[in-house]
Design an enzyme around this catalytic site. Structure first.
Site, PDB file in Angstrom:
ATOM      1  CG  ASP A  24      -2.858  -3.085  -7.302  1.00  0.00           C
ATOM      2  OD1 ASP A  24      -1.749  -3.023  -6.758  1.00  0.00           O
ATOM      3  OD2 ASP A  24      -3.928  -2.848  -6.700  1.00  0.00           O
TER       4      ASP A  24
ATOM      5  CD  GLU B 113      -2.561  -1.785   0.471  1.00  0.00           C
ATOM      6  OE1 GLU B 113      -2.715  -1.122  -0.558  1.00  0.00           O
ATOM      7  OE2 GLU B 113      -3.149  -2.879   0.664  1.00  0.00           O
TER       8      GLU B 113
END
Length: 495
Positions: free
Chosen positions: A324, A185
């Site tokens: 991602d 993250e």
């Protein structure tokens, strides 16, 4: 042609827990969908570029537990079975009126996936497929903590166990220990650079606001010598933005509209707010043309950004775009096609492709910096992973960390490998995944996240009780490992 600067594509191969969010199909088919729709296709793009002589194409972060899954024979066998059912669903769809083109497309894709699995993946797994790209310098591999926890909220000892296990697992699978990591993250707390340095980490990712938007160069953090690379949001959001990003284009395959009888996605986006029943059929040719147009637009934006950075700093600079991996192919079906076009067009526009390591070696480094508390989540702080909705979860994780080390520290000196202790570590690791808090905070399959977190907490407690009592711990650990499926194959020997 004079080079405008360098571009680093950073992809993070992660655990797409929220792949379904209640839509068809039910169950944990997220792994099968991510592999067949995204991971395999993105690797094929990189392999094709390598065959044409490209080097330093991308920087690829692979969460160690994902690598464990994609090396696991049982897991790969299940993916193979799923791909076989994919072919059968396509053949059944061909009998329905108006579905012939979609059925043939899906059948071809299923057959290609099956052939790839049978020729390479089933015999060697991810390690055998990815390692040639790493060894030849086409891809820089990033490692990271074992199960993708939000590191700033962990105790230093537990964070160290997560990171050291992840790094060791990556070295075991790929033959070398990466210097760079994907910090899950992009979570950061002041002082973590020294923690990273202590584990041999040379560089990591942060989000653009952490460096005040000055993303054109890597920056040594504090006195550690560890470099922070920051994501360029202006460039990255041309793809990533849910409101204005390319994947929302009218011609692209719509992710949210299903033909529930077959499980395939038959529609194109068509337009914002258009209901599913009014969406137009997906047309592969229209989508491919859109992918090329958007790739050209993206390349032009990167070139402008690098031109501006050179004018501002008087030297070559860097654009880092990080995503991602699952965005390309899973969420955005045409994503791999877009990536292929971008990576071919950038050198033609005078932009040099570069890994993060290559950019550092080329001297694209500016002055030292002190970083603030940050992440790439909402608000660019920790609020997604530290809020009232997840207080109970975070308290549970804190309690388990304390109990874990109490039990490990009570073991006799010189004790060898202990399957029960290994399983105890796995349960604690899996409980601490950042995804549970994310899903609860965003109310995205929140009940599933709570159930999974509760499952690992209960299993940890039962096993810890058995270890403390001296009764049945080995038997319980063996049973838990048996039902773990792919999650039990992560190596925990460094803990």
């Amino acid at each position: 042609m004079t080079e405008l600067g360098r571009f680093s594509l950073v992809l993070h191969t992660h655990l797409p827990w929220v792949a379904h969010n209640g839509a068809w199909p039910v169950g944990e088919e997220w792994l099968h969908q991510a592999f067949t729709g995204s991971w395999r296709r993105v690797l094929r793009v990189l392999e094709t570029l390598a065959e044409h002589g490209y080097r330093e194409v991308a920087t690829l972060g692979v969460t160690p537990v994902v690598a464990a899954m994609l090396d696991d024979p049982y897991c790969l066998s299940e993916i193979h079975s799923w791909a076989g059912r994919w072919q059968l669903r396509a053949e059944e769809l061909s009998a329905r009126s108006g579905m012939g083109q979609l059925a043939e497309h899906e059948r071809r894709e299923a057959l290609a996936c099956l052939a790839d699995l049978q020729s390479r993946w089933l015999t060697g797994g991810l390690s055998a497929v990815l390692r040639p790209l790493v060894d030849s310098g086409v891809v820089e591999l990033l490692s990271g903590p074992a199960t993708h926890p939000f590191l700033p909220l962990l105790t230093e000892r537990f964070a160290a166990a997560q990171l050291s296990s992840g790094l060791a697992d990556t070295q075991l699978r790929f033959g070398s220990r990466p210097g760079g990591i994907w910090a899950p993250e992009c979570g950061y707390a002041p002082g973590m650079e020294d923690f990273y340095a202590g584990h041999g980490v040379t560089h990591f990712l942060v989000d653009g606001p952490a460096v005040g938007g000055d993303t054109g160069f890597a920056r040594p953090v504090g006195d550690s010598g560890v470099l922070a690379f920051a994501r360029d949001l202006d460039v990255s959001y041309r793809i990533w933005s849910s409101r204005t990003g390319y994947p929302g284009g009218a011609c692209y395959r719509d992710f949210h509209t299903f033909d529930h009888a077959s499980g395939f996605r038959p529609a194109r986006v068509t337009g914002a707010g258009v209901p599913a029943e009014a969406k137009q059929p997906w047309d592969r040719r229209l989508a491919s043309a859109a992918a090329l147009r958007d790739a050209q637009d993206f390349v032009a934006a990167v070139a402008r950004r690098l031109t501006d950075l050179r004018a501002q700093h008087g030297r070559e600079a860097l654009v880092v775009a990080a995503f991602d991996t699952e965005l390309f192919g899973h969420w955005w079906y045409e994503g791999p096609e877009f990536l292929d076009a971008v990576l071919r067009l950038l050198p033609q526009a005078g932009v040099r492709l570069s890994t993060l390591r290559g950019a550092a070696e080329a001297g694209l480094v500016a002055g030292r910096i002190e970083l603030p508390v940050s992440s790439w989540g909402a608000g660019k702080d920790w609020r997604v992973w530290d809020n009232d909705a997840v207080t109970e979860l975070n308290d549970e994780i804190a309690h388990l960390q304390k109990r874990l080390f109490q039990l490990l520290d009570s073991r006799p000196d010189g004790a060898g490998r202990d399957p029960a202790a290994d399983q105890l570590v796995r349960e604690a690791f899996l409980l601490s995944s950042s995804d549970w808090a994310f899903m609860i905070s965003r109310d995205s399959a929140a009940d599933y996240a709570r159930q999974r977190a509760r499952l690992h907490a209960d299993r940890f407690t039962a096993l810890a009780d058995a270890i403390e009592s001296g009764v049945g711990a080995d038997l319980l650990a063996a049973r838990l490992r048996e039902v773990d499926g792919p999650f039990g194959r992560l190596d925990a020997r460094t803990c």
